[in-house]
Write a protein that holds these residues in place. Structure first.
Motif, PDB file in Angstrom:
ATOM      1  N   ASP A 272      43.597  40.968  44.781  1.00 24.60           N
ATOM      2  CA  ASP A 272      43.023  41.532  43.563  1.00 24.60           C
ATOM      3  C   ASP A 272      42.245  40.478  42.773  1.00 24.60           C
ATOM      4  N   GLY A 276      38.079  40.504  41.834  1.00 20.52           N
ATOM      5  CA  GLY A 276      37.583  40.416  40.469  1.00 20.52           C
ATOM      6  C   GLY A 276      36.658  39.247  40.200  1.00 20.52           C
ATOM      7  N   PRO A 279      31.472  40.440  39.015  1.00 19.21           N
ATOM      8  CA  PRO A 279      31.492  41.639  38.168  1.00 19.21           C
ATOM      9  C   PRO A 279      30.944  42.834  38.927  1.00 19.21           C
ATOM     10  N   ARG A 284      38.230  48.711  45.872  1.00 19.29           N
ATOM     11  CA  ARG A 284      38.598  47.300  46.052  1.00 19.29           C
ATOM     12  C   ARG A 284      37.824  46.651  47.193  1.00 19.29           C
ATOM     13  N   ARG A 287      34.378  45.710  46.001  1.00 22.67           N
ATOM     14  CA  ARG A 287      34.414  44.565  45.095  1.00 22.67           C
ATOM     15  C   ARG A 287      34.742  43.276  45.840  1.00 22.67           C
ATOM     16  N   SER A 291      32.392  39.980  45.880  1.00 24.79           N
ATOM     17  CA  SER A 291      32.923  38.676  45.467  1.00 24.79           C
ATOM     18  C   SER A 291      32.692  37.626  46.536  1.00 24.79           C
TER      19      SER A 291
END
Length: 400
Positions: A272, A276, A279, A284, A287, A291
Motif C-alpha cells: 500500500d 501511494g 499521486p 491498487r 496505482r 508508482s
C-alpha cells in the motif's frame, strides 16, 4: 510528474540518522506505516486462523489481505500466493517438491547470472535424483543474458529453467518473456527469482511467462519473509511434504506451520505504501504501476549521475553494462581492494558494501573471484545530495 523524493523520505524514520543508504539491494529501509502494521497485529486480539471467534477472523483477514496485496503487486492470482520464511526457503521447498517427478537423465538449467538461491537448490536436488545440470552463461563484456544463451542449453530432457528477473550483483534484467517462450517450447517450467527486480519495477508474472516467481518483501520496504506466486492450477498438481493434519488446499499446502501474521500485515502495508508513492486514482494495481514508473524515472536519472561520476574516477571499472538493468552498479578499482572503499565510505556514513553478495557464479564468471566489488544500489529514497557524498567520498578514497 515531479518526483517528490523528500516526501518519500519523510516516511522512513531511519533516514533521520543522516546515513546515505546505497545498500538497498541487501534490504531496504522501512517506512513507519509498515512498522506500525506489524506492531498493531502483534498487540491485537488474534489467534490461529478461523471463522468462529473474532480473534480467528482477524488472523484470517490478515492472510487474505496479504495474498490480495501481493497478487496486485505481481499481477498474479491471490489463490496462487504462497508465503514462507524467505525466498531462499521457498525455492528449496519447491525444488524438493518438483524433483519428486524428475528421473535420471532429466535436465535442469541454471544461469551464471543468478544469486546462489536460484542455483544451489536446483543443483543439489538434481544431484539427489540423478538429473543433469546445464549452465547458461552470459556475455562478460555487456552483462547480458539472452534468450539464445538459454536456448543453447535446452533439450527435450529439460524439466525446469531457473533465471533471475534482475541480477543483484550487476543489475542486468534478462528478457524474461522471450526466455519463457523458449523454455515452454521445450515443455519445461520456468522459475524466476524476482527478489531484486521486484524492488524496482512493476512485475507481471503472466506477461513474464513465469510459472513460479519468488520475491522478498524486505527488499521493497516490507518485513523479512518470502513470497512465491504461481498459477493455483499448477500448484494443485504438486505434492509437497507436509504434516498429516495440515491443510491440503492450495496455497496452504505449501505453507509449513502457522503463518507470521504480523509480517503479512507489514507486507500489505508495504504494498500500500508503494501504491501511494505516485499521486493518482484507480485500483491498487493501477496505482502500483504508476508508482513504479515514477520511481523508475527517479532511480534511472540518479543512476546516470553515478555512472558519469564513476567514469571520471581513475582506475575504476563499472561492471553494470546491460541495456536493461536496475539502478545497481558494481565497481572495482585498479589498485585498491573494494573492501577498503566500503570501510572508507562507512566512516562518512555512506553505506555501499563490497562483496559478491551470494552471486558467486556471476562474480567468478566476470573474473572477480569470490570477492566481487563495491555495490552501489539506488532506492526510491536516494537523493542527488547523497550521490554527491558517495562520489566525493570515492574521489577522496582513491587519493588517500
Amino acid at each position: 510528474m515531479t518526483y517528490d523524493v523528500e516526501a518519500v523520505r519523510a516516511c522512513f524514520p531511519s533516514l533521520s540518522s543522516g546515513t546515505a543508504h546505497f545498500d538497498g539491494p541487501g534490504g531496504s529501509q522501512v517506512p513507519a506505516v509498515v512498522a506500525d502494521a506489524v506492531r498493531d497485529v502483534m498487540t491485537s486480539s488474534i489467534s490461529n486462523r478461523g471463522t468462529v471467534t473474532a480473534a480467528e477472523r482477524v488472523a484470517d483477514d490478515v492472510v487474505v489481505g496479504a495474498r490480495r496485496a501481493m497478487a496486485d503487486l505481481l499481477a498474479a492470482d491471490p489463490a496462487g500466493i504462497v508465503f514462507g520464511r524467505s525466498a531462499t526457503q521457498l525455492t528449496y521447498e519447491f525444488a524438493r517438491t518438483l524433483a519428486k517427478t524428475w528421473r535420471p537423465g532429466d535436465e535442469v538449467v541454471v544461469s551464471r547470472l543468478d544469486h546462489d538461491a536460484n542455483i544451489r537448490p536446483w543443483v543439489q536436488v538434481a544431484a539427489q535424483v540423478g538429473a543433469e545440470v546445464r549452465w547458461a552463461g552470459f556475455d562478460r563484456a555487456t552483462g547480458e543474458l539472452t534468450p539464445d544463451d538459454v536456448a543453447a542449453v535446452l533439450s527435450p530432457r529439460t524439466r525446469l529453467v531457473a533465471v533471475t528477473g534482475a541480477s543483484n550483483l550487476i543489475g542486468t534484467r534478462p528478457p524474461l518473456a522471450e526466455i519463457a517462450r523458449a523454455v515452454h517450447e521445450r515443455g519445461a517450467l520456468f522459475f524466476v527469482d524476482g527478489v531484486h527486480l521486484t524492488a524496482h519495477h512493476a512485475v507481471d508474472v503472466t506477461a513474464f511467462g513465469a510459472d513460479f516467481f519468488a520475491c522478498s518483501p524486505y527488499k521493497f520496504f516490507g518485513p523479512h519473509c518470502g513470497v512465491l506466486a504461481a498459477d493455483p492450477d499448477l500448484l494443485a498438481t504438486l505434492d509437497p511434504d507436509k504434516l498429516l493434519p495440515s491443510s491440503a488446499a492450495v496455497p496452504e499446502r505449501f505453507e509449513l506451520g502457522t503463518l507470521p501474521y504480523e509480517l503479512l500485515a507489514g507486507t500489505t502495508a508495504a504494498v500500500d505504501f508503494i501504491a501511494g508513492i505516485a499521486p493518482g486514482g484507480g485500483d491498487r494495481r493501477t496505482r502500483l504501476v504508476a508508482s513504479w514508473d515514477a520511481v523508475g524515472g527517479h532511480e534511472d536519472r540518479l543512476r546516470g549521475v553515478v555512472e558519469a561520476g564513476l567514469r571520471e574516477l581513475p582506475g575504476v571499472t563499472v561492471w553494470s553494462r546491460a541495456g536493461s538493468r536496475t539502478p545497481t552498479l558494481l565497481a572495482t578499482f585498479a589498485d585498491r581492494d573494494p573492501v577498503e572503499a566500503y570501510r572508507y565510505l562507512a566512516e562518512l556514513d555512506v553505506n555501499a558494501p563490497a562483496s559478491s553478495f551470494y552471486a558467486l557464479e556471476a562474480s567468478r564468471w566476470l573474473g572477480l573471484g569470490d570477492a566481487g566489488g563495491l555495490r552501489v544500489g539506488l532506492a526510491p529514497y536516494s537523493t542527488d545530495a547523497e550521490v554527491d557524498r558517495l562520489l566525493t567520498g570515492l574521489r577522496r578514497f582513491l587519493k588517500s
